[in-house]
Enzyme design. Structure first.
Site: not given
Length: 360
Positions: A147, A149, A151-152, A204, A228, A266
């Site tokens: 996705h 975001h 942090d990905h 998400h 996520d 995570h």
């Protein structure tokens, strides 16, 4: 010029002013004596509104990239060798290598050891992923992004520039940075002997995908890279969907085999199992897993992978169909037979309780 290439100083100045304005608005609401009666209701609504504004800024503007860069710098300073000790799995000609990045994220390299070809999943720290590529002596040919975001997806630009033939895969609905090859539900990406199927799992984010590595070509277990959507004993927040949407996505995963290995986005295992113990205190499978996880974390070892069979036994977000959990949290399935609706409500209640548990 793309805003990712703007001078950091300009980004900090503009971002600081905007965040200051949001903070002033929030504090003015908290301090207003005229709101004594309806203040709590107004505050709750204001906080939800401010969250939506903040989320939009994070996902749609350069402020999100700025925040990601700050996260990256802090994590590199705090965890120069990563937040956890990676424990790769080697099958018959296939290697799965977790790469601990940021403060609790995992990126992954999926490697065809015979062809020396690699696929990266959610490479948020390009430096850490590149170091693993060089150490393994492989060629990066594809990036699979679950996705949008940061942090990905934050490493997509640097890695795709460094590896010119590298393709960036993901959902076209999600605004993934530097996407070159859009994927839809059930599309398959082939790299050497690796056969990886994309599964649409919105909730998400609108375009969230998980990736299922087929174990048949190498006679091993299939591997689910869940981003996520699903964690060890937990699931992701529903930012861009409804509880019904998230429940449907979790049911997609529940349809996979018990021996499927779960590689999450995570390291949340200890916290999630702690919450699972609150809602199902007599679950022995959860207790055994918690003891193992605590031993792992004492040595800073990674807790992934688990298996979907394990997750069915202790992950409350996959157990909304279980009578024991329904009785613990409220009424069971709707007597009209609308089981999907009642399970979605149970999922919402679990998320609410999880947030309360985390805030204590």
């Amino acid at each position: 010029m793309a805003w990712q290439d703007w001078p950091a100083g300009w980004l900090w100045v503009a971002g600081s002013w905007l965040l200051l304005l949001v903070l002033i608005l929030l504090l003015s609401l908290r301090g207003s004596r005229a709101l004594r009666g309806p203040r709590r209701l107004l505050m709750a609504r204001s906080q939800r509104l401010l969250f939506r504004i903040g989320y939009s800024l994070y996902t749609r503007t350069w402020l999100g990239y700025l925040f990601y860069r700050q996260q990256l710098r802090r994590a590199r300073n705090r965890y120069p060798k990563g937040h956890s000790k990676a424990q790769p799995r080697l099958f018959n000609g296939v290697k799965v290598l977790p790469i601990p990045v940021l403060s609790d994220n995992y990126s992954y390299l999926i490697i065809d050891t015979q062809a020396r070809l690699a696929v990266a999943v959610d490479p948020s720290d390009p430096r850490a992923v590149q170091a693993s590529i060089e150490k393994e002596g492989v060629t990066l040919v594809a990036i699979l992004c679950t996705h949008k975001h940061w942090d990905h997806s934050g490493g997509n630009r640097d890695l795709s520039r460094r590896h010119r033939d590298c393709r960036v895969y993901g959902s076209p609905q999600d605004g993934i940075p530097y996407l070159t090859h859009p994927l839809c539900h059930q599309d398959v990406v082939s790299v050497g002997r690796l056969q990886i199927r994309a599964l649409a799992t919105p909730g998400h984010t609108q375009g969230h995908l998980v990736y299922l590595l087929d174990g048949e070509p190498y006679k091993g277990p299939s591997c689910l890279f869940s981003g996520d959507l699903l964690f060890l004993s937990g699931c992701g927040r529903t930012f861009e969907g409804t509880a019904e949407t998230m429940l449907s996505s979790l049911d997609t995963v529940l349809g996979l085999g018990d021996d499927t290995l779960l590689w999450p986005g995570h390291e949340y295992a200890e916290e999630n199992l702690g919450f699972a113990g609150v809602v199902e205190p007599e679950n022995l499978a959860r207790e055994r897993k918690m003891q193992w996880v605590q031993r792992q974390r004492m040595e800073r070892k990674s807790t992934c992978p688990s298996t979907l069979g394990e997750e069915r036994s202790y992950n409350p977000f996959l157990r909304t169909h279980c009578l024991a959990l329904q009785e613990a949290l409220g009424p069971g399935p709707d007597p009209t037979g609308d089981d999907g609706c009642s399970r979605a409500q149970l999922l919402e209640e679990l998320r609410r309780l999880k947030d309360m548990h985390k805030s204590k």
